[in-house]
Write a protein that holds these residues in place. Structure first.
Motif, mmCIF file in Angstrom:
data_model
loop_
_atom_site.group_PDB
_atom_site.id
_atom_site.type_symbol
_atom_site.label_atom_id
_atom_site.label_comp_id
_atom_site.label_asym_id
_atom_site.label_seq_id
_atom_site.Cartn_x
_atom_site.Cartn_y
_atom_site.Cartn_z
ATOM 1 N N PRO A 2 -50.713 -92.911 -32.927
ATOM 2 C CA PRO A 2 -49.567 -93.075 -33.822
ATOM 3 C C PRO A 2 -48.256 -92.839 -33.060
ATOM 4 C CG PRO A 2 -50.735 -91.031 -34.308
ATOM 5 C CD PRO A 2 -51.535 -91.756 -33.277
ATOM 6 N N ALA A 3 -47.217 -93.572 -33.416
ATOM 7 C CA ALA A 3 -45.922 -93.479 -32.729
ATOM 8 C C ALA A 3 -45.386 -92.052 -32.710
ATOM 9 C CB ALA A 3 -44.915 -94.423 -33.382
ATOM 10 N N GLU A 4 -45.583 -91.310 -33.775
ATOM 11 C CA GLU A 4 -45.045 -89.947 -33.832
ATOM 12 C C GLU A 4 -45.738 -88.993 -32.851
ATOM 13 O OE1 GLU A 4 -48.003 -90.523 -37.174
ATOM 14 O OE2 GLU A 4 -46.225 -91.584 -36.529
ATOM 15 N N ALA A 5 -46.859 -89.407 -32.279
ATOM 16 C CA ALA A 5 -47.541 -88.577 -31.280
ATOM 17 C C ALA A 5 -46.796 -88.563 -29.952
ATOM 18 C CB ALA A 5 -48.967 -89.078 -31.067
ATOM 19 N N ARG A 7 -43.687 -87.721 -28.103
ATOM 20 C CA ARG A 7 -42.534 -86.847 -28.337
ATOM 21 C C ARG A 7 -41.355 -87.198 -27.446
ATOM 22 N NH1 ARG A 7 -43.993 -81.919 -30.706
ATOM 23 N NH2 ARG A 7 -41.756 -81.758 -31.020
ATOM 24 N N GLY A 63 -36.025 -96.866 -32.831
ATOM 25 C CA GLY A 63 -37.294 -96.184 -33.043
ATOM 26 C C GLY A 63 -37.938 -95.635 -31.792
ATOM 27 N N PRO A 65 -38.770 -93.008 -28.934
ATOM 28 C CA PRO A 65 -38.688 -91.547 -28.873
ATOM 29 C C PRO A 65 -37.580 -91.157 -27.889
ATOM 30 C CG PRO A 65 -40.546 -92.331 -27.587
ATOM 31 C CD PRO A 65 -39.972 -93.530 -28.277
ATOM 32 N N THR A 93 -31.336 -94.502 -29.611
ATOM 33 C CA THR A 93 -32.277 -93.587 -28.963
ATOM 34 C C THR A 93 -31.532 -92.399 -28.377
ATOM 35 O OG1 THR A 93 -33.745 -95.410 -28.395
ATOM 36 C CG2 THR A 93 -34.012 -93.392 -27.118
ATOM 37 N N HIS A 140 -38.573 -81.079 -26.281
ATOM 38 C CA HIS A 140 -39.277 -82.079 -27.077
ATOM 39 C C HIS A 140 -40.760 -81.792 -27.294
ATOM 40 C CE1 HIS A 140 -35.729 -84.468 -27.416
ATOM 41 N NE2 HIS A 140 -35.502 -84.243 -26.145
ATOM 42 N N THR A 141 -41.236 -80.684 -26.750
ATOM 43 C CA THR A 141 -42.638 -80.347 -26.980
ATOM 44 C C THR A 141 -42.828 -78.972 -27.601
ATOM 45 O OG1 THR A 141 -42.921 -79.473 -24.740
ATOM 46 C CG2 THR A 141 -43.461 -81.806 -25.093
#
Length: 145
Positions: A2-5, A7, A63, A65, A93, A140-141
């Motif tokens: 999934p795109a949200e994975a 980061r 869109g 990340p 972005t 970001h993580t």
């Protein structure tokens, strides 16, 4: 996946704009040929419609990340990196860049930081890049972003 994975993206010294290719016999031409062959699976790929997808600066959309983008002032690919960063930012972005200033010479080597300078940790510029990379990863993580 999934795109949200995803980061964030770490991008150092990449061939984002293949319009700078210096002909089939030049270094950038050789690199572009190798990239095209690698991605498209055939040596004679110039007439393949997918060839137009290899220059990432032409394929930016909302869109993405967050992106960290870096390049040395002794690397001919940095011009494309700057253009890519600009187009990503224009698309909304979040972009964190580290482009070595044109007039900078690394005191450790007395040279302009070359392609993939980030991996030569003897260079001051590489140490700065490592610090910025780690800060980007942390932001970001760790749930802070």
């Amino acid at each position: 996946m999934p795109a949200e994975a995803i980061r964030g993206l770490l991008l150092n010294c990449g061939p984002y704009d293949l319009s700078i290719v210096d002909g089939p016999s030049g270094l950038l031409g050789w690199a572009a040929h190798t990239i095209g062959w690698s991605y498209l699976g055939k040596r004679d790929y110039l007439d393949d419609p997918l060839t137009s997808t290899l220059s990432l600066v032409d394929h930016v959309y909302p869109g993405f990340p967050p992106v960290y983008l870096s390049g040395g002032n002794g690397d001919p690919l940095t011009t494309g990196g700057k253009l890519y960063a600009q187009r990503l930012a224009e698309a909304g972005t979040q972009v964190d860049t580290l482009f070595v200033p044109d007039d900078y010479t690394d005191p450790t080597s007395s040279e302009k930081p070359p392609h993939e300078y980030q991996f030569d940790l003897r260079l001051d510029a590489a140490q700065t890049s490592l610090e910025r990379t780690l800060a980007f990863l942390d932001a970001h993580t760790s749930g802070k972003a």
